[in-house]
Design a protein around this motif. Structure first.
Motif, mmCIF file in Angstrom:
data_model
loop_
_atom_site.group_PDB
_atom_site.id
_atom_site.type_symbol
_atom_site.label_atom_id
_atom_site.label_comp_id
_atom_site.label_asym_id
_atom_site.label_seq_id
_atom_site.Cartn_x
_atom_site.Cartn_y
_atom_site.Cartn_z
ATOM 1 N N GLY A 1 -9.160 -16.974 -88.488
ATOM 2 C CA GLY A 1 -8.286 -17.141 -89.649
ATOM 3 C C GLY A 1 -8.221 -18.571 -90.145
ATOM 4 O O GLY A 1 -7.173 -19.041 -90.589
ATOM 5 N N ILE A 2 -9.345 -19.281 -90.066
ATOM 6 C CA ILE A 2 -9.372 -20.687 -90.504
ATOM 7 C C ILE A 2 -10.605 -20.966 -91.366
ATOM 8 O O ILE A 2 -11.586 -20.234 -91.319
ATOM 9 C CB ILE A 2 -9.360 -21.676 -89.306
ATOM 10 N N GLU A 3 -10.523 -22.042 -92.136
ATOM 11 C CA GLU A 3 -11.663 -22.491 -92.943
ATOM 12 C C GLU A 3 -12.653 -23.229 -92.037
ATOM 13 O O GLU A 3 -12.270 -23.774 -91.001
ATOM 14 C CB GLU A 3 -11.190 -23.448 -94.045
ATOM 15 N N ARG A 4 -13.900 -23.284 -92.483
ATOM 16 C CA ARG A 4 -14.943 -23.958 -91.713
ATOM 17 C C ARG A 4 -14.605 -25.433 -91.451
ATOM 18 O O ARG A 4 -14.823 -25.949 -90.362
ATOM 19 C CB ARG A 4 -16.286 -23.845 -92.456
ATOM 20 N N GLN A 5 -14.022 -26.114 -92.474
ATOM 21 C CA GLN A 5 -13.654 -27.528 -92.316
ATOM 22 C C GLN A 5 -12.613 -27.692 -91.209
ATOM 23 O O GLN A 5 -12.640 -28.669 -90.453
ATOM 24 C CB GLN A 5 -13.081 -28.113 -93.631
ATOM 25 N N GLU B 1 -5.865 -24.117 -83.407
ATOM 26 C CA GLU B 1 -6.533 -24.758 -82.268
ATOM 27 C C GLU B 1 -6.351 -23.932 -80.997
ATOM 28 O O GLU B 1 -7.296 -23.744 -80.225
ATOM 29 C CB GLU B 1 -5.971 -26.169 -82.061
ATOM 30 N N GLU B 2 -5.147 -23.415 -80.782
ATOM 31 C CA GLU B 2 -4.889 -22.590 -79.589
ATOM 32 C C GLU B 2 -5.704 -21.299 -79.629
ATOM 33 O O GLU B 2 -6.232 -20.855 -78.607
ATOM 34 C CB GLU B 2 -3.391 -22.284 -79.475
ATOM 35 N N ARG C 1 -12.931 -29.045 -83.565
ATOM 36 C CA ARG C 1 -14.006 -29.371 -82.610
ATOM 37 C C ARG C 1 -14.126 -30.880 -82.396
ATOM 38 O O ARG C 1 -14.333 -31.336 -81.277
ATOM 39 C CB ARG C 1 -15.342 -28.789 -83.098
ATOM 40 N N GLN C 2 -14.004 -31.651 -83.482
ATOM 41 C CA GLN C 2 -14.080 -33.107 -83.378
ATOM 42 C C GLN C 2 -12.926 -33.654 -82.541
ATOM 43 O O GLN C 2 -13.102 -34.507 -81.685
ATOM 44 C CB GLN C 2 -14.086 -33.748 -84.767
ATOM 45 N N LYS C 3 -11.743 -33.116 -82.796
ATOM 46 C CA LYS C 3 -10.549 -33.547 -82.064
ATOM 47 C C LYS C 3 -10.702 -33.264 -80.571
ATOM 48 O O LYS C 3 -10.437 -34.117 -79.711
ATOM 49 C CB LYS C 3 -9.320 -32.816 -82.612
ATOM 50 N N LEU C 4 -11.196 -32.065 -80.244
ATOM 51 C CA LEU C 4 -11.356 -31.691 -78.833
ATOM 52 C C LEU C 4 -12.456 -32.498 -78.163
ATOM 53 O O LEU C 4 -12.377 -32.803 -76.969
ATOM 54 C CB LEU C 4 -11.670 -30.186 -78.723
#
Length: 196
Positions: free
Chosen positions: A180-184, A153-154, A190-193
């Motif tokens: 370095g992350i999966e699309r999910q 997230e950072e 994004r939903q959290k933010l």
């Protein structure tokens, strides 16, 4: 409209105001312009990078292929950046990375041989070369440390803050690969933010 060479010369003057007009004139005589289309490679993987490229317009992506055959994005470079795998360029070894255009791109190029000649003959450019190399090193170090010290997230928030102009110019898959992350995971972040 400014030419590619003019954009580079203005950038040189901003970084090193002490460089003389005579030195700039000689430097300009050593430059070549390359017009690349979307999906063209400026540096194919496992090839020696013969010239360093300053991006006058456009956007490129640097990537490598991991042991599982996945393409991993390590950087995005836009107008005003140098497109290079610098360690491979200065040693003239084949690059483990490719540099590919995400948009039509104008590259102002200087060959390895011409760059060495410039360092030997135009004293003001030694400082310029050092400052550019330091900037490249700082970016590489920041990327490494982002994976050591930051959460996904950072890293995402940092990308938005530092590269807001690129956000709508790159694909979600390239962004996920870079972070370095999966699309999910990106969707969840994004939903959290969005709910903050």
């Amino acid at each position: 409209m400014e030419s590619g060479a003019e954009i580079l010369l203005k950038s040189v003057k901003e970084i090193c105001p002490d460089i003389t007009d005579d030195e700039l004139f000689v430097f300009a005589s050593k430059l070549t312009i390359e017009e690349l289309n979307k999906k063209d490679f400026f540096v194919p993987i496992n090839k020696v990078q013969k010239a360093i490229g300053f991006i006058a317009n456009g956007l490129v992506r640097s990537s490598f292929i991991d042991n599982d055959g996945n393409e991993i994005t390590v950087g995005f470079y836009a107008k005003g950046d140098y497109a290079t795998h610098y360690p491979a360029f200065i040693t003239q070894q084949p690059s483990k990375y490719s540099i590919q255009c995400l948009e039509p791109t104008t590259m102002v190029c200087i060959s390895y041989e011409n760059l060495q000649w410039i360092y030997e003959n135009l004293s003001g450019f030694e400082k310029y070369g050092r400052l550019v190399a330091e900037e490249i090193l700082k970016r590489q170090q920041a990327r490494i440390e982002s994976f050591i010290f930051q959460t996904a997230e950072e890293r995402y928030l940092d990308f938005i803050k530092c590269h807001s102009d690129l956000f709508n110019r790159i694909s979600v898959s390239h962004l996920c690969s870079f972070l370095g992350i999966e699309r999910q995971s990106l969707t969840r972040i994004r939903q959290k933010l969005a709910h903050k």
